[in-house]
Design a protein around this motif. Structure first.
Motif, PDB file in Angstrom:
ATOM      1  N   LYS A  53     -77.550 -43.260  77.453  1.00  0.00           N
ATOM      2  CA  LYS A  53     -78.694 -42.423  77.911  1.00  0.00           C
ATOM      3  C   LYS A  53     -78.359 -41.077  77.838  1.00  0.00           C
ATOM      4  CE  LYS A  53     -81.474 -41.434  81.448  1.00  0.00           C
ATOM      5  NZ  LYS A  53     -82.736 -41.035  80.996  1.00  0.00           N
ATOM      6  N   LEU A 108     -84.714 -46.308  79.891  1.00  0.00           N
ATOM      7  CA  LEU A 108     -83.713 -47.205  80.530  1.00  0.00           C
ATOM      8  C   LEU A 108     -83.987 -48.845  80.051  1.00  0.00           C
ATOM      9  CD1 LEU A 108     -83.038 -45.671  83.960  1.00  0.00           C
ATOM     10  CD2 LEU A 108     -81.529 -45.601  82.088  1.00  0.00           C
ATOM     11  N   HIS A 156     -83.681 -52.805  83.275  1.00  0.00           N
ATOM     12  CA  HIS A 156     -83.388 -51.234  83.420  1.00  0.00           C
ATOM     13  C   HIS A 156     -82.560 -50.714  84.454  1.00  0.00           C
ATOM     14  CE1 HIS A 156     -86.564 -51.310  86.469  1.00  0.00           C
ATOM     15  NE2 HIS A 156     -86.185 -50.075  86.899  1.00  0.00           N
ATOM     16  N   VAL A 170     -74.823 -46.412  84.564  1.00  0.00           N
ATOM     17  CA  VAL A 170     -74.757 -45.041  84.371  1.00  0.00           C
ATOM     18  C   VAL A 170     -74.127 -44.246  85.451  1.00  0.00           C
ATOM     19  CG1 VAL A 170     -76.118 -42.740  84.024  1.00  0.00           C
ATOM     20  CG2 VAL A 170     -76.721 -45.004  82.747  1.00  0.00           C
TER      21      VAL A 170
END
Length: 510
Positions: A458, A465, A477, A484
């Motif tokens: 990312k 995503l 996603h 993250v």
């Protein structure tokens, strides 16, 4: 041919035509004869090849193509150049490179002398007249070590084979090191080590400093050596690059003097090892034994490498544990504020050498913003600007900086990182397989690396995503978003974890 080479050659031509060359070498008080001999000619050819490989074709053609070997006398290498500026520039910026190149072919060479050829003639020191300017001689500084061996083994070491450290750079001291948020912890550790050694004490031991190339590791090791050695001349301080350590070890084995080598290592008071990542083969085992002996004897050890101990695959578990058990300190990438401070410091040093030199603050701002790779490129940027000004007389402006630093600014273009590269690097770092990262396994040893790989995908790519999720085994996603956020949370709570992720990021970007 670049502009620096063309201008330097114009200076050479102008000097050559100041007065006609004498036909008799003796009339000039010098000699045009070949003084180097056949063997030395071949050695000089090999040295030039090493220089070419070290600095690249463009730099070699600009600064070294007109270097000529005059003579070798003991530990002295006497070279000549056609202009005074070239002589000054090479001595100021490349003398260590030349000494290293010579020592790659002949370890006896320790001192460099460069003289200016006048009308194509050069004097050797045996024939030089007393009323002519003294040749510029700059010895290579080094911290040498006394061999502490028993009488039984002294006979195995020939005179001239004495063990010594790698050459130190007199410019790399604490006074010339520019501090900032990226390196303040490493600088503090280095200063504390030097202060403790000066008081015959040992602080954090061992100290391991790691960063990517050009961020100041070697500078700090040199600074410790100068500070620790200067406080007490009898103290045995040795700075060794990894390749120099391997050279000593291999030479000792070939001479059948390995016992003397081991005793020399154990007699060191402060050992500084640079470029640890280049240590290979049996010399790794030898270093591990020396490290254990020095730590057991309460001797200070400082090591620098391009990755933390757990990132160096050639280390065995015992040595990795020894290094990790001390103080492990990272140096992060230079931010713009620190880059600006570095170029300002280098500009001040250049001004002390070239009175009247003027580098506007706007140019320093421009260099700090555009040259973002590492500290050596920042040093090189100021050197190039000074050279352009001295050779052409052109004032230092942003336009000149754009022309002179064009290739250094290319590093600003970020390399396009692929998700596949991230997966391979993370898998290798955490010793899991790439298929494991893409699988449905839920064990902690796989989940955490997978989350880190998703986070880096990312941060370092422009992929969405959903696309990242598809590349990690067709995950949703929301799974990527959770990964993250989890990694960001752990980084904020655990500084060690944050450093590990930052290291992975640097390794992938490099």
């Amino acid at each position: 041919m670049d502009q620096f080479t063309m201008l330097a050659r114009k200076e050479e031509d102008a000097q050559r035509h100041q007065k006609p060359a004498a036909t008799d070498a003796k009339q000039q008080g010098g000699t045009a004869m070949d003084l180097s001999g056949g063997d030395n000619k071949q050695l000089w050819t090999r040295v030039k090849k090493r220089l070419w490989a070290s600095v690249g074709e463009d730099v070699f053609n600009s600064w070294f193509a007109r270097l000529e070997l005059v003579e070798l006398d003991g530990d002295l290498a006497h070279l000549s150049v056609p202009t005074r500026f070239l002589c000054s520039w090479i001595l100021s910026n490349y003398q260590d490179r030349i000494i290293e190149a010579f020592q790659g072919e002949n370890q006896d060479v320790q001192t460099l002398q460069i003289t200016v050829r006048v009308n194509g003639q050069v004097q050797t020191k045996q024939t030089a007249k007393q009323d002519e300017p003294a040749a510029q001689t700059t010895p290579t500084p080094k911290v040498s070590a006394t061999i502490r061996t028993g009488a039984k083994h002294n006979a195995r070491i020939k005179q001239g084979d004495a063990l010594s450290g790698s050459a130190l750079d007199p410019k790399l001291t604490f006074d010339t090191f520019v501090a900032g948020s990226a390196n303040e912890m490493a600088l503090g550790a280095a200063k504390q080590v030097a202060q403790a050694v000066a008081q015959n004490a040992v602080t954090f031991n061992p100290v391991y400093i790691h960063s990517s190339v050009g961020l100041g590791k070697s500078h700090l090791l040199n600074a410790i050596a100068w500070a620790a050695g200067g406080a007490d001349k009898s103290r045995n301080v040795v700075y060794l690059t990894a390749d120099h350590f391997m050279y000593h070890f291999i030479s000792a084995v070939q001479r059948q003097s390995a016992i003397s080598f081991k005793e020399w290592l154990r007699g060191i008071d402060v050992l500084l090892i640079d470029d640890m990542q280049f240590l290979q083969g049996k010399s790794v085992t030898e270093f591990g034994q020396a490290l254990s002996a020095l730590l057991s004897g309460a001797k200070q050890v400082v090591v620098a490498g391009d990755a933390p101990p757990n990132g160096l695959e050639m280390l065995d578990d015992r040595l990795r544990s020894r290094l990790s058990g001390g103080l492990v300190v990272p140096i992060r990438s230079l931010d713009e504020e620190l880059r600006r401070a570095i170029v300002e410091k280098r500009a001040e040093q250049a001004l002390a050498k070239y009175p009247g030199l003027h580098i506007p603050s706007q140019v320093l701002d421009y260099v700090a913003k555009k040259v973002i790779s590492h500290g050596r490129d920042l040093d090189g940027s100021i050197n190039r600007l000074v050279a352009a000004n001295q050779l052409t007389g052109e004032p230092i402006t942003i336009d000149l900086a754009e022309k002179a630093l064009h290739d250094l600014m290319r590093t600003r273009d970020t390399r396009r990182v692929k998700i596949d590269e991230i997966q391979i690097m993370v898998a290798k770092h955490f010793k899991v397989s790439k298929p494991d990262l893409l699988s449905s396994r839920r064990s902690r040893s796989v989940v955490r690396p997978r989350q880190i790989a998703m986070y880096l995908s990312k941060m370092l790519t422009s992929r969405s995503l959903p696309e990242i999720g598809r590349r990690f085994g067709n995950r949703d996603h929301t799974t990527v978003l959770h990964a993250v956020r989890k990694v960001e949370q752990l980084m904020s709570e655990d500084n060690g974890f944050a450093q590990e992720v930052e290291l992975l990021k640097r390794m992938i970007e490099d």
